[in-house]
Design a protein around this motif. Structure first.
Motif, PDB file in Angstrom:
ATOM      1  N   ARG A 109       3.122   6.137  -0.256  1.00 37.85           N
ATOM      2  CA  ARG A 109       2.431   5.242  -0.514  1.00 37.85           C
ATOM      3  C   ARG A 109       1.291   5.445  -0.943  1.00 37.85           C
ATOM      4  O   ARG A 109       0.706   4.306  -1.520  1.00 37.85           O
ATOM      5  CB  ARG A 109       2.710   4.609   1.191  1.00 37.85           C
ATOM      6  CG  ARG A 109       4.181   3.792   1.506  1.00 37.85           C
ATOM      7  CD  ARG A 109       4.425   2.577   2.540  1.00 37.85           C
ATOM      8  NE  ARG A 109       4.616   3.576   3.652  1.00 37.85           N
ATOM      9  CZ  ARG A 109       4.782   3.279   5.042  1.00 37.85           C
ATOM     10  NH1 ARG A 109       4.494   2.268   5.458  1.00 37.85           N
ATOM     11  NH2 ARG A 109       5.010   4.164   6.198  1.00 37.85           N
ATOM     12  N   TYR A 116      10.416   1.081  -0.429  1.00 36.26           N
ATOM     13  CA  TYR A 116       9.334   2.154   0.047  1.00 36.26           C
ATOM     14  C   TYR A 116       8.727   1.564   1.519  1.00 36.26           C
ATOM     15  O   TYR A 116       7.961   2.560   1.879  1.00 36.26           O
ATOM     16  CB  TYR A 116       8.335   0.261  -0.602  1.00 36.26           C
ATOM     17  CG  TYR A 116       6.809   0.708  -0.986  1.00 36.26           C
ATOM     18  CD1 TYR A 116       6.020   1.247  -1.475  1.00 36.26           C
ATOM     19  CD2 TYR A 116       6.196  -0.153   0.333  1.00 36.26           C
ATOM     20  CE1 TYR A 116       4.720   1.518  -1.816  1.00 36.26           C
ATOM     21  CE2 TYR A 116       5.116  -0.002   0.228  1.00 36.26           C
ATOM     22  CZ  TYR A 116       4.008   0.745  -0.324  1.00 36.26           C
ATOM     23  OH  TYR A 116       2.867   0.842  -0.614  1.00 36.26           O
ATOM     24  N   GLU A 137      12.130  -1.403  -3.326  1.00 35.07           N
ATOM     25  CA  GLU A 137      11.342  -2.865  -3.226  1.00 35.07           C
ATOM     26  C   GLU A 137      11.190  -1.838  -1.316  1.00 35.07           C
ATOM     27  O   GLU A 137      12.153  -1.002  -0.775  1.00 35.07           O
ATOM     28  CB  GLU A 137      12.413  -3.488  -2.483  1.00 35.07           C
ATOM     29  CG  GLU A 137      13.019  -4.646  -4.282  1.00 35.07           C
ATOM     30  CD  GLU A 137      12.018  -4.586  -5.118  1.00 35.07           C
ATOM     31  OE1 GLU A 137      10.372  -5.264  -4.448  1.00 35.07           O
ATOM     32  OE2 GLU A 137      11.996  -4.336  -6.342  1.00 35.07           O
ATOM     33  N   ASP A 138      11.208  -3.042  -0.433  1.00 37.35           N
ATOM     34  CA  ASP A 138      10.053  -2.648   0.581  1.00 37.35           C
ATOM     35  C   ASP A 138      11.950  -2.540   2.097  1.00 37.35           C
ATOM     36  O   ASP A 138      11.918  -1.354   2.332  1.00 37.35           O
ATOM     37  CB  ASP A 138      10.300  -4.080   1.701  1.00 37.35           C
ATOM     38  CG  ASP A 138       8.495  -4.192   1.169  1.00 37.35           C
ATOM     39  OD1 ASP A 138       7.679  -2.868   1.519  1.00 37.35           O
ATOM     40  OD2 ASP A 138       7.669  -4.588   1.558  1.00 37.35           O
ATOM     41  N   TYR A 186       1.107   6.074  -3.955  1.00 38.15           N
ATOM     42  CA  TYR A 186       1.248   5.400  -4.921  1.00 38.15           C
ATOM     43  C   TYR A 186       1.091   3.895  -5.266  1.00 38.15           C
ATOM     44  O   TYR A 186       0.902   3.565  -6.522  1.00 38.15           O
ATOM     45  CB  TYR A 186       3.262   4.482  -4.694  1.00 38.15           C
ATOM     46  CG  TYR A 186       3.903   3.714  -5.674  1.00 38.15           C
ATOM     47  CD1 TYR A 186       4.956   4.171  -6.513  1.00 38.15           C
ATOM     48  CD2 TYR A 186       3.144   2.214  -5.261  1.00 38.15           C
ATOM     49  CE1 TYR A 186       5.003   3.474  -7.768  1.00 38.15           C
ATOM     50  CE2 TYR A 186       4.569   1.473  -6.295  1.00 38.15           C
ATOM     51  CZ  TYR A 186       5.626   2.415  -7.229  1.00 38.15           C
ATOM     52  OH  TYR A 186       5.840   1.529  -8.688  1.00 38.15           O
ATOM     53  N   ASN A 187       0.316   3.658  -4.655  1.00 41.10           N
ATOM     54  CA  ASN A 187      -0.703   2.414  -4.785  1.00 41.10           C
ATOM     55  C   ASN A 187      -2.036   3.005  -4.672  1.00 41.10           C
ATOM     56  O   ASN A 187      -2.986   1.789  -5.080  1.00 41.10           O
ATOM     57  CB  ASN A 187      -0.608   1.784  -3.229  1.00 41.10           C
ATOM     58  CG  ASN A 187       0.295   1.329  -2.498  1.00 41.10           C
ATOM     59  OD1 ASN A 187       1.459   1.030  -3.149  1.00 41.10           O
ATOM     60  ND2 ASN A 187       0.421   0.911  -1.815  1.00 41.10           N
ATOM     61  N   GLU A 216       8.836   5.381  -9.756  1.00 48.13           N
ATOM     62  CA  GLU A 216       8.563   4.094  -9.621  1.00 48.13           C
ATOM     63  C   GLU A 216       8.835   3.228  -8.264  1.00 48.13           C
ATOM     64  O   GLU A 216      10.282   3.675  -8.599  1.00 48.13           O
ATOM     65  CB  GLU A 216       9.211   2.688 -10.592  1.00 48.13           C
ATOM     66  CG  GLU A 216       9.535   1.042 -10.468  1.00 48.13           C
ATOM     67  CD  GLU A 216       9.372   0.560 -11.628  1.00 48.13           C
ATOM     68  OE1 GLU A 216       9.102  -0.663 -12.316  1.00 48.13           O
ATOM     69  OE2 GLU A 216      10.675   0.500 -11.794  1.00 48.13           O
ATOM     70  N   GLY A 217       8.280   2.882  -7.625  1.00 43.99           N
ATOM     71  CA  GLY A 217       9.101   2.820  -5.759  1.00 43.99           C
ATOM     72  C   GLY A 217      10.044   1.620  -6.436  1.00 43.99           C
ATOM     73  O   GLY A 217       9.769   0.895  -7.015  1.00 43.99           O
ATOM     74  N   HIS A 266       4.053  -2.785  -7.327  1.00 48.89           N
ATOM     75  CA  HIS A 266       5.187  -2.898  -5.923  1.00 48.89           C
ATOM     76  C   HIS A 266       5.038  -4.372  -4.752  1.00 48.89           C
ATOM     77  O   HIS A 266       3.886  -5.100  -4.838  1.00 48.89           O
ATOM     78  CB  HIS A 266       5.012  -2.619  -4.613  1.00 48.89           C
ATOM     79  CG  HIS A 266       5.289  -2.498  -3.064  1.00 48.89           C
ATOM     80  ND1 HIS A 266       4.682  -2.852  -2.158  1.00 48.89           N
ATOM     81  CD2 HIS A 266       6.173  -2.266  -3.326  1.00 48.89           C
ATOM     82  CE1 HIS A 266       5.157  -2.924  -1.246  1.00 48.89           C
ATOM     83  NE2 HIS A 266       6.536  -2.585  -1.318  1.00 48.89           N
ATOM     84  N   ASN A 267       5.787  -5.301  -4.661  1.00 52.25           N
ATOM     85  CA  ASN A 267       5.312  -6.496  -4.384  1.00 52.25           C
ATOM     86  C   ASN A 267       4.927  -7.568  -4.846  1.00 52.25           C
ATOM     87  O   ASN A 267       4.396  -8.129  -3.978  1.00 52.25           O
ATOM     88  CB  ASN A 267       5.332  -6.325  -2.610  1.00 52.25           C
ATOM     89  CG  ASN A 267       5.878  -6.531  -1.501  1.00 52.25           C
ATOM     90  OD1 ASN A 267       7.319  -5.986  -2.137  1.00 52.25           O
ATOM     91  ND2 ASN A 267       5.788  -5.776  -0.186  1.00 52.25           N
ATOM     92  N   HIS A 304       1.256   1.077 -10.979  1.00 48.82           N
ATOM     93  CA  HIS A 304       2.107   1.034 -10.566  1.00 48.82           C
ATOM     94  C   HIS A 304       2.584  -0.442 -10.270  1.00 48.82           C
ATOM     95  O   HIS A 304       1.927  -1.144 -10.044  1.00 48.82           O
ATOM     96  CB  HIS A 304       2.444   1.888  -9.364  1.00 48.82           C
ATOM     97  CG  HIS A 304       2.380   3.311  -9.815  1.00 48.82           C
ATOM     98  ND1 HIS A 304       2.139   4.358  -9.036  1.00 48.82           N
ATOM     99  CD2 HIS A 304       2.625   3.772 -10.767  1.00 48.82           C
ATOM    100  CE1 HIS A 304       2.315   5.262  -9.134  1.00 48.82           C
ATOM    101  NE2 HIS A 304       2.806   5.341 -10.299  1.00 48.82           N
TER     102      HIS A 304
END
Length: 482
Positions: free
Chosen positions: A86, A78, A68-69, A89-90, A65-66, A448-449, A446
């Motif tokens: 990245r 991130y 935060e920015d 992960y994306n 799990e990534g 993110h944001n 996954h």
């Protein structure tokens, strides 16, 4: 005397030599003439060859799990991740690496293969060693070459499937140290055939017992063969070879005596004698030692454990028991780095700070044998194998039970995930092979944001692309669509 290329391995970065085919983005630096047996020993004993597995394939798996920015844990931020991490992960389609970036798996693996080729093709010509000594060194190089190709074909190609392995694109199969020849991307079947051939030819010339874990003996070859068999779905052979390796070394270490303390390296230690948890090359479970590549050796403190992985650790844990793999190598909600405490409520950080073995180890052999038993043999023997492993990993453990072979198989696969989590490319390889079975196929998620990214089972993005620098040098190289 024939001149032979010797490769400079440091960083897998090489000076360009004009007029050479540059298919693999691996170039020699200078020439020398290996003339004596000791020259070849020095080649195969080069410590650069122990660095053979990148950790970055974990970024595409369900283990991570990534952050935060701008995460409170800076290394897990991130925005701190390299572009290729990245992209993984994306689940980004297309190329992973930027145009001028080095791939920390492709380059070191092919550099190691060139050294192995030099030894395999030439050591038998020297006159200052016995036939047995020369055959043994050649066999060690064959095991090392097989290991590299097994890693490469499981990252840059489709999962082995007997129905289409002869047609599926594998990786370039280079068996000579002459880089001026054209190279061809062989089939998955051809790569696996070469891996098996190297290991089977090596076995008669390897030692039963080796002086240290940096040299492969018979148990290493049998252990690697069991992995090959498992990936190919030949479970009877996987069981046979795992048992042969375990007959030489079946030692497991007990985690119950270890605890954690402040700090980074050395945070997992034995309070009784203050000794640190042993790194891979010193661990008695290690059959043959290989570590992560220098430029991608670990992802310690970079990623949090995926909730899916955390749930697997919680599953089937007896009341009052502690899975030491989780309590020792993961930080739940906070981490101590020297005098500084970093808080990340609700998250679990992978912060083992142990140089694990990514080669062949006894826990994998137990798991290989257990899976093969559950699939083709005795469920009771499968459970006995994983319960033995769990007894050495879980304080106050109680034995698992299963009603039938399928239930036992599910328990084995979950135990495999706990034991091998975040270890090189192993989870990627397991996902690819298990996705072929509808019982175990899964979609990975996954986040993110506020965005959710998904990777369905058997998606084309599971296959990593040939690095862009290699493609630029060879625009006609066939590629997978992803």
């Amino acid at each position: 005397m024939k001149k032979i290329f010797i490769l400079l391995l440091a960083g897998a970065s090489f000076a360009t030599l004009p007029a050479c085919n540059k298919y693999l983005d691996i170039k020699p630096k200078g020439y020398t003439i290996p003339e004596y047996f000791d020259d070849y020993q020095k080649l195969i004993n080069n410590t650069s060859l122990t660095a053979a597995v990148g950790a970055y394939p974990a970024y595409i798996t369900d283990d991570v799990e990534g952050g935060e920015d701008n995460d409170v844990n800076q290394s897990a931020a991130y925005s701190f991740y390299a572009v290729y991490k990245r992209n993984l992960y994306n689940f980004s389609p297309g190329q992973i690496f930027e145009q001028n970036s080095e791939d920390p798996q492709w380059n070191p693996s092919y550099a190691n293969i060139y050294v192995c080729n030099t030894v395999i093709n030439n050591v038998m010509k020297v006159t200052d060693a016995t036939e047995q000594e020369k055959k043994r060194l050649r066999a060690q190089a064959q095991v090392a070459r097989a290991f590299e190709y097994l890693t490469l074909v499981n990252i840059y190609a489709e999962q082995y499937d007997p129905a289409n392995a002869a047609a599926a694109l594998g990786v370039p199969l280079v068996l000579t140290e002459d880089i001026t020849q054209p190279y061809e991307r062989k089939s998955v079947a051809a790569v696996y055939a070469q891996i098996k051939q190297d290991l089977e030819e090596a076995l008669p010339n390897l030692q039963d017992n080796v002086p240290n874990t940096l040299k492969p003996g018979k148990s290493a070859a049998y252990g690697l063969l069991s992995r090959v068999n498992l990936y190919m779905g030949d479970y009877k052979a996987a069981l046979e070879n795992a048992n042969k390796a375990l007959a030489v070394n079946n030692v497991l270490m007990t985690y119950a005596s270890y605890d954690v303390q402040k700090g980074t390296w050395g945070r997992v230690y034995n309070p009784a004698d203050k000794s640190a948890f042993p790194d891979g090359h010193l661990n008695k479970e290690t059959v043959w030692f290989r570590r992560g590549t220098p430029s991608s050796s670990s992802i310690f403190t970079e990623v949090y454990a995926n909730p899916d992985l955390i749930n697997v650790f919680k599953k089937d844990l007896p009341a009052g028991a502690t899975d030491k793999r989780f309590s020792l190598f993961y930080c739940n909600g906070e981490a101590l780095f020297g005098p500084n405490k970093i808080l990340f409520p609700g998250r679990v950080l992978w912060a083992a700070y142990v140089d694990f073995n990514l080669g062949v180890s006894t826990p994998e052999l137990y798991l290989n044998a257990a899976e093969a038993e559950a699939r083709t043999g005795s469920k009771d023997r499968a459970l006995q194998l994983i319960n033995t492993l769990r007894d050495n990993r879980i304080s106050n453990n109680q034995p698992l039970v299963a009603a039938d072979n399928e239930a036992a198989l599910r328990l084995v696969l979950e135990e495999r995930r706990r034991e091998l989590a975040l270890m090189g490319y192993s989870r990627l390889a397991d996902l690819k092979r298990l996705n072929k079975d509808a019982r175990f196929a899964k979609t990975i998620t996954h986040t993110h944001n506020g965005q959710t990214f998904t990777l369905p089972a058997n998606d084309k993005r599971y296959v990593f692309p040939v690095p862009p620098k290699v493609v630029a040098m060879n625009p006609n190289i066939p590629q997978y669509e992803r």
